[in-house]
Design a protein around this motif. Structure first.
Motif, PDB file in Angstrom:
ATOM      1  N   TYR A  67     -22.496   1.917 -26.295  1.00 34.05           N
ATOM      2  CA  TYR A  67     -23.031   0.696 -26.933  1.00 34.05           C
ATOM      3  C   TYR A  67     -24.561   0.274 -26.586  1.00 34.05           C
ATOM      4  O   TYR A  67     -24.913  -0.301 -27.313  1.00 34.05           O
ATOM      5  CB  TYR A  67     -22.054  -0.459 -27.215  1.00 34.05           C
TER       6      TYR A  67
ATOM      7  N   SER B 161     -30.708  -9.227 -32.835  1.00 32.31           N
ATOM      8  CA  SER B 161     -32.162  -8.966 -33.208  1.00 32.31           C
ATOM      9  C   SER B 161     -32.906 -10.305 -34.029  1.00 32.31           C
ATOM     10  O   SER B 161     -33.817 -10.767 -33.641  1.00 32.31           O
ATOM     11  CB  SER B 161     -31.932  -8.197 -34.456  1.00 32.31           C
TER      12      SER B 161
ATOM     13  N   TRP C 177     -27.618   0.234 -29.261  1.00 39.43           N
ATOM     14  CA  TRP C 177     -27.528  -0.973 -30.018  1.00 39.43           C
ATOM     15  C   TRP C 177     -27.930  -2.304 -29.608  1.00 39.43           C
ATOM     16  O   TRP C 177     -28.623  -3.162 -30.152  1.00 39.43           O
ATOM     17  CB  TRP C 177     -26.224  -1.044 -30.678  1.00 39.43           C
TER      18      TRP C 177
ATOM     19  N   LEU D 215     -20.620  -3.315 -34.360  1.00 32.41           N
ATOM     20  CA  LEU D 215     -21.861  -2.622 -34.001  1.00 32.41           C
ATOM     21  C   LEU D 215     -22.998  -3.498 -34.907  1.00 32.41           C
ATOM     22  O   LEU D 215     -24.205  -3.955 -34.443  1.00 32.41           O
ATOM     23  CB  LEU D 215     -22.171  -1.314 -34.205  1.00 32.41           C
ATOM     24  N   SER D 216     -22.809  -3.666 -36.216  1.00 35.70           N
ATOM     25  CA  SER D 216     -23.745  -4.330 -37.171  1.00 35.70           C
ATOM     26  C   SER D 216     -23.800  -5.889 -36.691  1.00 35.70           C
ATOM     27  O   SER D 216     -25.012  -6.233 -36.737  1.00 35.70           O
ATOM     28  CB  SER D 216     -23.195  -4.010 -38.516  1.00 35.70           C
ATOM     29  N   THR D 217     -22.611  -6.439 -36.390  1.00 35.55           N
ATOM     30  CA  THR D 217     -22.873  -7.896 -35.990  1.00 35.55           C
ATOM     31  C   THR D 217     -23.715  -8.037 -34.685  1.00 35.55           C
ATOM     32  O   THR D 217     -24.484  -8.974 -34.607  1.00 35.55           O
ATOM     33  CB  THR D 217     -21.467  -8.478 -35.980  1.00 35.55           C
TER      34      THR D 217
ATOM     35  N   SER E 134     -17.887  -0.104 -36.630  1.00 33.94           N
ATOM     36  CA  SER E 134     -19.264  -0.344 -37.594  1.00 33.94           C
ATOM     37  C   SER E 134     -19.587  -1.833 -37.747  1.00 33.94           C
ATOM     38  O   SER E 134     -20.606  -2.409 -37.728  1.00 33.94           O
ATOM     39  CB  SER E 134     -19.080   0.179 -38.938  1.00 33.94           C
ATOM     40  N   LEU E 135     -18.314  -2.763 -38.069  1.00 34.71           N
ATOM     41  CA  LEU E 135     -18.582  -4.327 -37.938  1.00 34.71           C
ATOM     42  C   LEU E 135     -19.062  -4.829 -36.596  1.00 34.71           C
ATOM     43  O   LEU E 135     -20.011  -5.722 -36.674  1.00 34.71           O
ATOM     44  CB  LEU E 135     -17.229  -4.631 -38.525  1.00 34.71           C
TER      45      LEU E 135
ATOM     46  N   THR F 235     -26.009  -6.081 -33.381  1.00 25.72           N
ATOM     47  CA  THR F 235     -27.254  -5.811 -33.815  1.00 25.72           C
ATOM     48  C   THR F 235     -28.163  -6.992 -34.610  1.00 25.72           C
ATOM     49  O   THR F 235     -29.058  -7.423 -34.037  1.00 25.72           O
ATOM     50  CB  THR F 235     -27.560  -4.473 -34.235  1.00 25.72           C
ATOM     51  N   ALA F 236     -27.201  -7.617 -35.420  1.00 26.13           N
ATOM     52  CA  ALA F 236     -27.828  -8.607 -36.355  1.00 26.13           C
ATOM     53  C   ALA F 236     -27.959  -9.951 -35.292  1.00 26.13           C
ATOM     54  O   ALA F 236     -29.208 -10.446 -35.534  1.00 26.13           O
ATOM     55  CB  ALA F 236     -26.914  -8.889 -37.597  1.00 26.13           C
TER      56      ALA F 236
END
Length: 197
Positions: free
Chosen positions: A142, A88, A145, A80-82, A77-78, A84-85
């Protein structure tokens, strides 16, 4: 003088009551989460009516960490969120710069389309996006994402565009006179303006 003091006291009482009501309203979802986390499997299936009559099961927290590969899921989760952030933010800044500074035919029309996509709720796009990724064979890895990150976010694009529009034209002209192309102007002149302000 006495009336002013009474008025201030009433205002203070009203403020305190408002804050207490807000704390209760905002605290109820948190209380619900805690009670659900401490409930047993049978108590959860009974619904919300039995939540306040639960016998706490503190072993639920131990089970949540030991029965599944919790560290791996957390790192996933860490990551994927990093990913994407970062993607983006980078892509939205680049697109916002292009909308703000590059003069091209149809620029305002395209920016209007980007703004119009903000009207569509993200939830409404979940199933069509999943079907699209499934048909492209991108489910279970992935790449979706990465694609979401590279596509940018309409709201971020709007914010970056407004920010880059506010930077004086003199900086852009000076960079062009010094021989910078659009990429160097963007990376060396415009992007550093954010943290410096």
């Amino acid at each position: 003088m006495t009336q002013t003091i009474r008025r201030n006291q009433r205002a203070s009482v009203f403020t305190y009551i408002s804050v207490i009501v807000a704390v209760v309203l905002f605290g109820l979802p948190f209380l619900y989460i805690v009670l659900t986390a401490l409930a047993g499997p049978n108590q959860i299936s009974e619904g919300t009516s039995g939540l306040f009559a639960i016998s706490p099961r503190w072993s639920n927290f131990v089970d949540a960490v030991t029965l599944v590969d919790f560290p791996r899921y957390s790192l996933n989760s860490l990551f994927l969120s990093t990913l994407t952030a970062v993607l983006s933010t980078a892509s939205s800044a680049t697109i916002g710069f292009a909308f703000a500074r590059i003069r091209a035919r149809g620029r305002n029309f395209l920016f209007t389309i980007v703004l119009a996509t903000m009207i569509v709720p993200a939830v409404a796009m979940l199933i069509p996006t999943y079907v699209l990724f499934a048909r492209l064979g991108l489910v279970g890895n992935y790449w979706p994402w990465v694609r979401w990150g590279l596509a940018g976010t309409p709201y971020f694009i709007f914010l970056f565009r407004q920010f880059f529009t506010s930077i004086p034209l003199k900086l852009e002209d000076a960079a062009i006179v010094d021989g910078c192309g659009w990429w160097r102007t963007y990376l060396l002149v415009f992007l550093p303006q954010g943290p410096a302000r």
